[in-house]
Motif scaffolding. Structure first.
Motif, PDB file in Angstrom:
ATOM      1  N   GLU A 139     122.730  -4.440  36.825  1.00  0.00           N
ATOM      2  CA  GLU A 139     121.370  -4.009  37.149  1.00  0.00           C
ATOM      3  C   GLU A 139     120.341  -4.765  36.324  1.00  0.00           C
ATOM      4  O   GLU A 139     119.296  -5.187  36.844  1.00  0.00           O
ATOM      5  CB  GLU A 139     121.232  -2.492  36.919  1.00  0.00           C
ATOM      6  N   LYS A 140     120.619  -4.943  35.013  1.00  0.00           N
ATOM      7  CA  LYS A 140     119.663  -5.646  34.153  1.00  0.00           C
ATOM      8  C   LYS A 140     119.528  -7.102  34.555  1.00  0.00           C
ATOM      9  O   LYS A 140     118.434  -7.673  34.529  1.00  0.00           O
ATOM     10  CB  LYS A 140     120.085  -5.519  32.692  1.00  0.00           C
ATOM     11  N   LEU A 141     120.651  -7.721  34.905  1.00  0.00           N
ATOM     12  CA  LEU A 141     120.585  -9.124  35.311  1.00  0.00           C
ATOM     13  C   LEU A 141     119.827  -9.283  36.622  1.00  0.00           C
ATOM     14  O   LEU A 141     119.079 -10.256  36.810  1.00  0.00           O
ATOM     15  CB  LEU A 141     122.006  -9.682  35.454  1.00  0.00           C
ATOM     16  N   LYS A 142     119.985  -8.335  37.521  1.00  0.00           N
ATOM     17  CA  LYS A 142     119.278  -8.398  38.799  1.00  0.00           C
ATOM     18  C   LYS A 142     117.766  -8.279  38.585  1.00  0.00           C
ATOM     19  O   LYS A 142     116.976  -9.015  39.197  1.00  0.00           O
ATOM     20  CB  LYS A 142     119.778  -7.278  39.720  1.00  0.00           C
ATOM     21  N   VAL A 143     117.352  -7.366  37.692  1.00  0.00           N
ATOM     22  CA  VAL A 143     115.925  -7.213  37.391  1.00  0.00           C
ATOM     23  C   VAL A 143     115.387  -8.482  36.740  1.00  0.00           C
ATOM     24  O   VAL A 143     114.287  -8.954  37.062  1.00  0.00           O
ATOM     25  CB  VAL A 143     115.710  -5.984  36.477  1.00  0.00           C
TER      26      VAL A 143
ATOM     27  N   ASP B 261     126.931   4.168  30.534  1.00  0.00           N
ATOM     28  CA  ASP B 261     128.028   4.033  31.482  1.00  0.00           C
ATOM     29  C   ASP B 261     128.700   2.680  31.300  1.00  0.00           C
ATOM     30  O   ASP B 261     128.114   1.742  30.744  1.00  0.00           O
ATOM     31  CB  ASP B 261     127.513   4.168  32.917  1.00  0.00           C
ATOM     32  N   LEU B 262     129.926   2.581  31.802  1.00  0.00           N
ATOM     33  CA  LEU B 262     130.661   1.323  31.679  1.00  0.00           C
ATOM     34  C   LEU B 262     129.885   0.148  32.262  1.00  0.00           C
ATOM     35  O   LEU B 262     129.879  -0.945  31.698  1.00  0.00           O
ATOM     36  CB  LEU B 262     132.013   1.443  32.385  1.00  0.00           C
ATOM     37  N   SER B 263     129.242   0.357  33.395  1.00  0.00           N
ATOM     38  CA  SER B 263     128.526  -0.728  34.053  1.00  0.00           C
ATOM     39  C   SER B 263     127.278  -1.156  33.295  1.00  0.00           C
ATOM     40  O   SER B 263     126.714  -2.217  33.563  1.00  0.00           O
ATOM     41  CB  SER B 263     128.142  -0.312  35.477  1.00  0.00           C
ATOM     42  N   GLN B 264     126.816  -0.344  32.342  1.00  0.00           N
ATOM     43  CA  GLN B 264     125.595  -0.647  31.593  1.00  0.00           C
ATOM     44  C   GLN B 264     125.857  -1.159  30.177  1.00  0.00           C
ATOM     45  O   GLN B 264     124.929  -1.490  29.455  1.00  0.00           O
ATOM     46  CB  GLN B 264     124.711   0.606  31.507  1.00  0.00           C
TER      47      GLN B 264
ATOM     48  N   LEU C 226     132.702 -15.271  34.239  1.00  0.00           N
ATOM     49  CA  LEU C 226     132.862 -13.832  34.019  1.00  0.00           C
ATOM     50  C   LEU C 226     131.591 -13.084  34.431  1.00  0.00           C
ATOM     51  O   LEU C 226     131.667 -11.966  34.962  1.00  0.00           O
ATOM     52  CB  LEU C 226     133.189 -13.564  32.551  1.00  0.00           C
ATOM     53  N   GLN C 227     130.418 -13.696  34.169  1.00  0.00           N
ATOM     54  CA  GLN C 227     129.170 -13.063  34.607  1.00  0.00           C
ATOM     55  C   GLN C 227     129.128 -12.958  36.125  1.00  0.00           C
ATOM     56  O   GLN C 227     128.674 -11.951  36.673  1.00  0.00           O
ATOM     57  CB  GLN C 227     127.981 -13.870  34.088  1.00  0.00           C
ATOM     58  N   TRP C 228     129.607 -13.986  36.819  1.00  0.00           N
ATOM     59  CA  TRP C 228     129.674 -13.921  38.282  1.00  0.00           C
ATOM     60  C   TRP C 228     130.621 -12.811  38.735  1.00  0.00           C
ATOM     61  O   TRP C 228     130.357 -12.116  39.717  1.00  0.00           O
ATOM     62  CB  TRP C 228     130.138 -15.275  38.827  1.00  0.00           C
ATOM     63  N   CYS C 229     131.750 -12.650  38.013  1.00  0.00           N
ATOM     64  CA  CYS C 229     132.686 -11.572  38.367  1.00  0.00           C
ATOM     65  C   CYS C 229     131.994 -10.213  38.274  1.00  0.00           C
ATOM     66  O   CYS C 229     132.246  -9.324  39.095  1.00  0.00           O
ATOM     67  CB  CYS C 229     133.905 -11.611  37.443  1.00  0.00           C
ATOM     68  N   LEU C 230     131.125 -10.044  37.278  1.00  0.00           N
ATOM     69  CA  LEU C 230     130.374  -8.787  37.171  1.00  0.00           C
ATOM     70  C   LEU C 230     129.463  -8.581  38.371  1.00  0.00           C
ATOM     71  O   LEU C 230     129.242  -7.452  38.810  1.00  0.00           O
ATOM     72  CB  LEU C 230     129.550  -8.783  35.879  1.00  0.00           C
ATOM     73  N   LEU C 231     128.922  -9.656  38.908  1.00  0.00           N
ATOM     74  CA  LEU C 231     128.001  -9.536  40.036  1.00  0.00           C
ATOM     75  C   LEU C 231     128.724  -9.188  41.321  1.00  0.00           C
ATOM     76  O   LEU C 231     128.100  -8.719  42.273  1.00  0.00           O
ATOM     77  CB  LEU C 231     127.233 -10.852  40.219  1.00  0.00           C
ATOM     78  N   THR C 232     130.025  -9.414  41.385  1.00  0.00           N
ATOM     79  CA  THR C 232     130.770  -9.097  42.604  1.00  0.00           C
ATOM     80  C   THR C 232     131.051  -7.609  42.742  1.00  0.00           C
ATOM     81  O   THR C 232     131.483  -7.152  43.796  1.00  0.00           O
ATOM     82  CB  THR C 232     132.106  -9.850  42.629  1.00  0.00           C
ATOM     83  N   ARG C 233     130.843  -6.854  41.664  1.00  0.00           N
ATOM     84  CA  ARG C 233     131.075  -5.407  41.647  1.00  0.00           C
ATOM     85  C   ARG C 233     132.542  -5.059  41.908  1.00  0.00           C
ATOM     86  O   ARG C 233     132.851  -3.971  42.412  1.00  0.00           O
ATOM     87  CB  ARG C 233     130.180  -4.691  42.668  1.00  0.00           C
ATOM     88  N   MET C 234     133.470  -5.975  41.604  1.00  0.00           N
ATOM     89  CA  MET C 234     134.887  -5.653  41.727  1.00  0.00           C
ATOM     90  C   MET C 234     135.284  -4.693  40.609  1.00  0.00           C
ATOM     91  O   MET C 234     134.561  -4.555  39.621  1.00  0.00           O
ATOM     92  CB  MET C 234     135.735  -6.927  41.641  1.00  0.00           C
ATOM     93  N   LYS C 235     136.410  -4.015  40.760  1.00  0.00           N
ATOM     94  CA  LYS C 235     136.885  -3.126  39.717  1.00  0.00           C
ATOM     95  C   LYS C 235     137.424  -3.935  38.545  1.00  0.00           C
ATOM     96  O   LYS C 235     138.131  -4.928  38.741  1.00  0.00           O
ATOM     97  CB  LYS C 235     137.976  -2.199  40.261  1.00  0.00           C
ATOM     98  N   HIS C 236     137.096  -3.521  37.338  1.00  0.00           N
ATOM     99  CA  HIS C 236     137.523  -4.197  36.116  1.00  0.00           C
ATOM    100  C   HIS C 236     137.223  -5.692  36.189  1.00  0.00           C
ATOM    101  O   HIS C 236     138.126  -6.533  36.078  1.00  0.00           O
ATOM    102  CB  HIS C 236     139.015  -3.976  35.865  1.00  0.00           C
TER     103      HIS C 236
ATOM    104  N   TYR D 135     113.512 -17.656  30.939  1.00  0.00           N
ATOM    105  CA  TYR D 135     114.931 -17.914  31.186  1.00  0.00           C
ATOM    106  C   TYR D 135     115.777 -17.461  30.007  1.00  0.00           C
ATOM    107  O   TYR D 135     116.953 -17.137  30.171  1.00  0.00           O
ATOM    108  CB  TYR D 135     115.148 -19.410  31.452  1.00  0.00           C
ATOM    109  N   LEU D 136     115.193 -17.427  28.811  1.00  0.00           N
ATOM    110  CA  LEU D 136     115.914 -17.040  27.599  1.00  0.00           C
ATOM    111  C   LEU D 136     115.752 -15.563  27.267  1.00  0.00           C
ATOM    112  O   LEU D 136     116.019 -15.145  26.139  1.00  0.00           O
ATOM    113  CB  LEU D 136     115.432 -17.883  26.417  1.00  0.00           C
ATOM    114  N   ALA D 137     115.323 -14.757  28.237  1.00  0.00           N
ATOM    115  CA  ALA D 137     115.140 -13.324  28.001  1.00  0.00           C
ATOM    116  C   ALA D 137     116.470 -12.673  27.623  1.00  0.00           C
ATOM    117  O   ALA D 137     117.539 -13.132  28.036  1.00  0.00           O
ATOM    118  CB  ALA D 137     114.569 -12.656  29.255  1.00  0.00           C
ATOM    119  N   PRO D 138     116.430 -11.597  26.811  1.00  0.00           N
ATOM    120  CA  PRO D 138     117.674 -10.957  26.344  1.00  0.00           C
ATOM    121  C   PRO D 138     118.589 -10.475  27.464  1.00  0.00           C
ATOM    122  O   PRO D 138     119.804 -10.451  27.295  1.00  0.00           O
ATOM    123  CB  PRO D 138     117.157  -9.771  25.510  1.00  0.00           C
ATOM    124  N   ASN D 139     118.016 -10.084  28.612  1.00  0.00           N
ATOM    125  CA  ASN D 139     118.832  -9.577  29.709  1.00  0.00           C
ATOM    126  C   ASN D 139     119.195 -10.646  30.727  1.00  0.00           C
ATOM    127  O   ASN D 139     119.667 -10.341  31.816  1.00  0.00           O
ATOM    128  CB  ASN D 139     118.103  -8.436  30.420  1.00  0.00           C
TER     129      ASN D 139
END
Length: 389
Positions: free
Chosen positions: A250-254, A174-177, A327-337, A266-270
């Motif tokens: 989701e991966k960043l949250k985990v 999916d786009l989010s993944q 940009l990573q923070w923008c992904l965490l906000t769950r805004m569109k695009h 801290y250097l994990a791939p996700n």
């Protein structure tokens, strides 16, 4: 993207077909009617070419270029379609046409090999045409002239391989993944782009341009030109690989939960994407230093100002890491695009920085440079050219 519009994308995710098999089906199965029409008209095309006096090798070469051109830009279009929510085939077609035309801008510069991404120079050279000086450009690879046709085919294969890697990695997500490339794949990509940079670099051409526009007190000025090109080239691609390595929500949250509990590094791939920028920048600077130490450029090592170039790399690395984290923070906000909107916010920021610098220049001659130096990393281009005491 069309599958997402029709709500049939879940079938692609649940089928036993692999991502590679789906990719092949999209490239060769969906446009099968177009392929069939071309095959049916090939005998007429070949006969007409031979009767018109075209050499058989030119006819064969044109057909090979047709196949490679179609597959490469089909891969690029499929990759673009994977990253958007709605179908935009018209925009993709226009983008590919513009890419072919824009690549021609490199024909008369120090990176003539980049023009081979366009199919036009290869076709013109194959048929011996001389329009717009396209047919007789001589791109070089590490200083050795290579025919346009061969270079175009090799570039389509190498760049197409990167598209295949990204498609196979993400086509069923999916786009989010989607995470376009892993951290180490991004490091490999920056090394690949730097290899192309120095392979296509025509140092003699830069020296010729420097003689046409000499600067007072400079040794043949192309050391500065190469260093500036290298910093600008890598600043652009460092940002791109930072975007490519953004971790899905989701991966960043985990990862965050596991890191807080001591179960993940801290250097994990996700994890956060910025640590991958550091080895990429080190590789980019190392390859520039290797070019400076080499004999191909013919300029004393002291004229390269490698210390200033290193500081410029660090400055761009810091600002790029900040922008990527935004940009990573923008992904965490769950805004569109989120990535598109985040990039637009960054454009607004750097535009505002330019306006602030221009306004500051009204009050003091050096205020513009100081404002740009504080708000952006671009003041270091001037430092490489004219180092301050």
């Amino acid at each position: 993207a069309r599958e997402r519009e029709l709500r049939t994308f879940d079938f692609l995710k649940t089928t036993r077909l692999t991502a590679a098999e789906l990719m092949i089906g999209k490239l060769l199965g969906a446009p099968i009617v177009a392929y069939f029409i071309v095959v049916c008209t090939l005998p007429i095309s070949i006969l007409a070419g031979l009767l018109g006096g075209v050499q058989p090798i030119a006819v064969l070469g044109a057909l090979v270029l047709l196949v490679f051109f179609n597959l490469f830009y089909s891969l690029a279009a499929l990759w673009e379609s994977m990253l958007v929510e709605k179908a935009s085939s018209g925009a993709v077609g226009l983008m590919m046409l513009l890419a072919n035309l824009l690549a021609l801008a490199f024909m008369d510069g120090p990176f003539k090999g980049i023009a081979a991404i366009s199919v036009v120079p290869a076709l013109f050279s194959l048929h011996g045409l001389r329009q717009f000086d396209v047919g007789h450009i001589a791109p070089t690879v590490f200083g050795k002239e290579v025919p346009c046709v061969i270079l175009t085919l090799v570039l389509y294969v190498l760049l197409g391989a990167w598209f295949v890697l990204m498609l196979v990695r993400n086509l069923k997500r999916d786009l989010s993944q989607i995470q376009v490339l892993s951290r180490w794949q991004c490091v490999g990509l920056i090394a690949f782009w730097n290899l192309l940079f120095y392979a296509f670099l025509d140092t003699q051409r830069i020296m010729d341009l420097s003689r046409l526009q000499p600067s007072p007190g400079s040794y043949p000025n192309h050391a500065y030109e190469i260093a500036t090109f290298a910093v600008a080239w890598n600043a652009f691609f460092l940002f791109l690989i930072g975007v490519a390595a953004l971790s899905p929500y989701e991966k960043l949250k985990v990862w965050w939960r596991n890191w807080k509990s001591g179960k993940a590094s801290y250097l994990a791939p996700n994890g956060l994407p910025w640590p991958g920028l550091v080895p990429a920048a080190v590789i980019a600077y190392g390859m520039l230093a290797a070019e400076a130490l080499g004999l191909r450029s013919g300029v004393p090592i002291g004229t390269w100002r490698l210390g200033l170039v290193a500081v410029a790399f660090v400055a761009f690395l810091i600002f790029t890491a900040r922008d990527v984290l935004f940009l990573q923070w923008c992904l965490l906000t769950r805004m569109k695009h989120p990535v598109t909107k985040g990039v637009l916010f960054l454009v607004f920021y750097y535009s505002a920085a330019g306006i602030i610098g221009a306004v500051a220049g009204v009050f003091s001659d050096g205020a513009t440079w100081k404002a740009i130096a504080v708000l952006t990393p671009y003041a270091w281009f001037g430092e490489i050219e004219n180092p301050r005491a």
